[in-house]
Design a protein around this motif. Structure first.
Motif, PDB file in Angstrom:
ATOM      1  N   TYR A  14       0.855  -1.181   0.000  1.00 24.28           N
ATOM      2  CA  TYR A  14       0.000   0.000   0.000  1.00 24.28           C
ATOM      3  C   TYR A  14       0.890   1.229   0.000  1.00 24.28           C
ATOM      4  CZ  TYR A  14      -3.867  -3.023   1.511  1.00 24.28           C
ATOM      5  OH  TYR A  14      -4.815  -4.000   1.592  1.00 24.28           O
ATOM      6  N   GLY A  15       0.312   2.388  -0.291  1.00 21.69           N
ATOM      7  CA  GLY A  15       1.067   3.638  -0.255  1.00 21.69           C
ATOM      8  C   GLY A  15       1.668   3.967  -1.593  1.00 21.69           C
ATOM      9  N   HIS A  16       2.726   4.766  -1.568  1.00 24.61           N
ATOM     10  CA  HIS A  16       3.384   5.212  -2.795  1.00 24.61           C
ATOM     11  C   HIS A  16       4.528   4.271  -3.143  1.00 24.61           C
ATOM     12  CE1 HIS A  16       1.065   8.837  -3.142  1.00 24.61           C
ATOM     13  NE2 HIS A  16       1.277   9.081  -1.853  1.00 24.61           N
ATOM     14  N   SER A  45      -4.860  -8.411  -5.331  1.00 22.58           N
ATOM     15  CA  SER A  45      -4.398  -7.266  -6.121  1.00 22.58           C
ATOM     16  C   SER A  45      -5.527  -6.298  -6.449  1.00 22.58           C
ATOM     17  CB  SER A  45      -3.707  -7.732  -7.398  1.00 22.58           C
ATOM     18  OG  SER A  45      -4.638  -8.320  -8.288  1.00 22.58           O
ATOM     19  N   ARG A  46      -6.779  -6.749  -6.341  1.00 18.39           N
ATOM     20  CA  ARG A  46      -7.926  -5.877  -6.603  1.00 18.39           C
ATOM     21  C   ARG A  46      -8.516  -5.282  -5.324  1.00 18.39           C
ATOM     22  NH1 ARG A  46      -9.535 -10.330  -9.907  1.00 18.39           N
ATOM     23  NH2 ARG A  46     -11.139 -10.735  -8.360  1.00 18.39           N
ATOM     24  N   MET A  47      -7.929  -5.578  -4.175  1.00 19.33           N
ATOM     25  CA  MET A  47      -8.429  -5.023  -2.919  1.00 19.33           C
ATOM     26  C   MET A  47      -8.189  -3.517  -2.889  1.00 19.33           C
ATOM     27  SD  MET A  47      -7.134  -8.000  -0.332  1.00 19.33           S
ATOM     28  CE  MET A  47      -8.028  -7.487   1.121  1.00 19.33           C
ATOM     29  N   PRO A  48      -9.096  -2.759  -2.248  1.00 14.26           N
ATOM     30  CA  PRO A  48      -8.939  -1.297  -2.189  1.00 14.26           C
ATOM     31  C   PRO A  48      -7.611  -0.894  -1.557  1.00 14.26           C
ATOM     32  CG  PRO A  48     -11.086  -1.967  -1.337  1.00 14.26           C
ATOM     33  CD  PRO A  48     -10.292  -3.217  -1.551  1.00 14.26           C
ATOM     34  N   GLU A  76      -8.102 -11.090  13.816  1.00 15.49           N
ATOM     35  CA  GLU A  76      -8.094 -10.289  15.051  1.00 15.49           C
ATOM     36  C   GLU A  76      -7.014  -9.215  15.004  1.00 15.49           C
ATOM     37  OE1 GLU A  76      -7.902 -12.733  18.566  1.00 15.49           O
ATOM     38  OE2 GLU A  76      -9.610 -13.947  17.919  1.00 15.49           O
ATOM     39  N   VAL A  77      -5.829  -9.580  14.537  1.00 16.58           N
ATOM     40  CA  VAL A  77      -4.732  -8.611  14.413  1.00 16.58           C
ATOM     41  C   VAL A  77      -5.090  -7.544  13.368  1.00 16.58           C
ATOM     42  CG1 VAL A  77      -2.325  -8.335  13.681  1.00 16.58           C
ATOM     43  CG2 VAL A  77      -2.969 -10.231  15.175  1.00 16.58           C
ATOM     44  N   GLU A  78      -5.680  -7.985  12.264  1.00 16.05           N
ATOM     45  CA  GLU A  78      -6.069  -7.066  11.195  1.00 16.05           C
ATOM     46  C   GLU A  78      -7.077  -6.031  11.704  1.00 16.05           C
ATOM     47  OE1 GLU A  78      -8.541  -8.365   7.657  1.00 16.05           O
ATOM     48  OE2 GLU A  78      -6.531  -8.405   6.789  1.00 16.05           O
ATOM     49  N   GLU A  79      -7.999  -6.460  12.564  1.00 19.97           N
ATOM     50  CA  GLU A  79      -9.003  -5.545  13.110  1.00 19.97           C
ATOM     51  C   GLU A  79      -8.372  -4.490  14.020  1.00 19.97           C
ATOM     52  OE1 GLU A  79     -11.781  -8.227  14.909  1.00 19.97           O
ATOM     53  OE2 GLU A  79     -12.785  -8.648  13.018  1.00 19.97           O
ATOM     54  N   GLN A  80      -7.194  -4.763  14.555  1.00 18.98           N
ATOM     55  CA  GLN A  80      -6.490  -3.814  15.411  1.00 18.98           C
ATOM     56  C   GLN A  80      -5.533  -2.910  14.633  1.00 18.98           C
ATOM     57  OE1 GLN A  80      -7.363  -3.595  18.638  1.00 18.98           O
ATOM     58  NE2 GLN A  80      -8.831  -5.194  18.146  1.00 18.98           N
ATOM     59  N   ASN A  81      -5.314  -3.217  13.362  1.00 18.13           N
ATOM     60  CA  ASN A  81      -4.379  -2.459  12.539  1.00 18.13           C
ATOM     61  C   ASN A  81      -5.009  -1.124  12.130  1.00 18.13           C
ATOM     62  OD1 ASN A  81      -3.014  -1.447  10.173  1.00 18.13           O
ATOM     63  ND2 ASN A  81      -1.983  -3.416  10.040  1.00 18.13           N
ATOM     64  N   LEU A  82      -4.445  -0.026  12.608  1.00 17.73           N
ATOM     65  CA  LEU A  82      -5.009   1.290  12.338  1.00 17.73           C
ATOM     66  C   LEU A  82      -5.014   1.628  10.849  1.00 17.73           C
ATOM     67  CD1 LEU A  82      -3.498   3.327  15.300  1.00 17.73           C
ATOM     68  CD2 LEU A  82      -5.826   2.479  15.048  1.00 17.73           C
ATOM     69  N   TYR A  83      -4.004   1.183  10.126  1.00 12.54           N
ATOM     70  CA  TYR A  83      -3.951   1.456   8.691  1.00 12.54           C
ATOM     71  C   TYR A  83      -5.128   0.797   7.992  1.00 12.54           C
ATOM     72  CZ  TYR A  83      -2.247   2.153   3.985  1.00 12.54           C
ATOM     73  OH  TYR A  83      -2.139   2.553   2.683  1.00 12.54           O
ATOM     74  N   VAL A  84      -5.391  -0.468   8.307  1.00  5.38           N
ATOM     75  CA  VAL A  84      -6.505  -1.193   7.691  1.00  5.38           C
ATOM     76  C   VAL A  84      -7.837  -0.583   8.127  1.00  5.38           C
ATOM     77  CG1 VAL A  84      -7.662  -3.429   7.499  1.00  5.38           C
ATOM     78  CG2 VAL A  84      -5.178  -3.319   7.445  1.00  5.38           C
ATOM     79  N   GLN A  85      -7.962  -0.235   9.398  1.00  5.45           N
ATOM     80  CA  GLN A  85      -9.198   0.386   9.881  1.00  5.45           C
ATOM     81  C   GLN A  85      -9.504   1.660   9.101  1.00  5.45           C
ATOM     82  OE1 GLN A  85      -8.993   1.114  14.090  1.00  5.45           O
ATOM     83  NE2 GLN A  85      -8.806  -1.046  14.597  1.00  5.45           N
ATOM     84  N   ASN A  86      -8.500   2.532   8.944  1.00  9.66           N
ATOM     85  CA  ASN A  86      -8.687   3.781   8.202  1.00  9.66           C
ATOM     86  C   ASN A  86      -9.008   3.511   6.736  1.00  9.66           C
ATOM     87  OD1 ASN A  86      -8.369   5.535  10.338  1.00  9.66           O
ATOM     88  ND2 ASN A  86      -6.153   5.618  10.086  1.00  9.66           N
ATOM     89  N   LEU A  87      -8.352   2.547   6.163  1.00  6.85           N
ATOM     90  CA  LEU A  87      -8.590   2.198   4.766  1.00  6.85           C
ATOM     91  C   LEU A  87     -10.036   1.753   4.577  1.00  6.85           C
ATOM     92  CD1 LEU A  87      -7.263   1.712   1.964  1.00  6.85           C
ATOM     93  CD2 LEU A  87      -6.952  -0.648   2.700  1.00  6.85           C
ATOM     94  N   LEU A  88     -10.511   0.868   5.438  1.00  5.34           N
ATOM     95  CA  LEU A  88     -11.879   0.355   5.315  1.00  5.34           C
ATOM     96  C   LEU A  88     -12.904   1.440   5.642  1.00  5.34           C
ATOM     97  CD1 LEU A  88     -11.407  -3.197   6.856  1.00  5.34           C
ATOM     98  CD2 LEU A  88     -11.521  -2.563   4.436  1.00  5.34           C
ATOM     99  N   ARG A  91     -13.088   3.787   2.733  1.00  4.31           N
ATOM    100  CA  ARG A  91     -13.679   3.108   1.595  1.00  4.31           C
ATOM    101  C   ARG A  91     -15.199   3.087   1.710  1.00  4.31           C
ATOM    102  NH1 ARG A  91     -12.316   2.701  -3.424  1.00  4.31           N
ATOM    103  NH2 ARG A  91     -13.215   0.902  -4.372  1.00  4.31           N
ATOM    104  N   GLN A  92     -15.729   2.966   2.925  1.00  6.06           N
ATOM    105  CA  GLN A  92     -17.179   2.947   3.137  1.00  6.06           C
ATOM    106  C   GLN A  92     -17.808   4.310   2.862  1.00  6.06           C
ATOM    107  OE1 GLN A  92     -17.584   1.506   7.130  1.00  6.06           O
ATOM    108  NE2 GLN A  92     -17.194  -0.625   6.560  1.00  6.06           N
ATOM    109  N   VAL A  93     -17.050   5.372   3.095  1.00  5.44           N
ATOM    110  CA  VAL A  93     -17.549   6.733   2.881  1.00  5.44           C
ATOM    111  C   VAL A  93     -17.689   7.021   1.394  1.00  5.44           C
ATOM    112  CG1 VAL A  93     -17.005   9.182   3.190  1.00  5.44           C
ATOM    113  CG2 VAL A  93     -16.622   7.559   5.057  1.00  5.44           C
TER     114      VAL A  93
END
Length: 94
Positions: A14-16, A45-48, A76-88, A91-93
């Motif tokens: 992810y990122g630049h 590869s098609r994930m946001p 469980e770890v993924e749900e605690q990841n701030l980067y993934v939380q912000n991404l999701l 994406r919902q917005v």
């Protein structure tokens, strides 16, 4: 009908990417048993937010099949990841 599942740990970029400002994040995917590694690479590869290039190998650092217990722990770890939380959340917005 009982569906059997395969579980995967995929490290995505992810990122630049290319500007040395990237982050690699482990994502956890559940697929039908018939899916193979190439199917999973295409899904990931098609994930946001995953960086896109000509081929999917640039977007993915690593992908491997894991067991159900590892998958559940990874979610469980993924749900605690701030980067993934912000991404999701972002994406919902959209």
């Amino acid at each position: 009908m009982i569906t059997k599942w395969k579980y995967w740990r995929v490290i995505c970029r992810y990122g630049h990417v290319g500007r040395k400002k990237e982050i690699s994040v482990a994502r956890y995917i559940r697929t039908e048993n018939a899916c193979n590694l190439m199917d999973v690479l295409n899904i990931a590869s098609r994930m946001p937010g995953v960086k896109k290039r000509k081929d999917i190998t640039h977007s993915i650092v690593e992908a491997k099949c894991i067991n159900k217990n590892q998958y559940e722990q990874g979610i469980e770890v993924e749900e605690q990841n701030l980067y993934v939380q912000n991404l999701l959340k972002n994406r919902q917005v959209d």
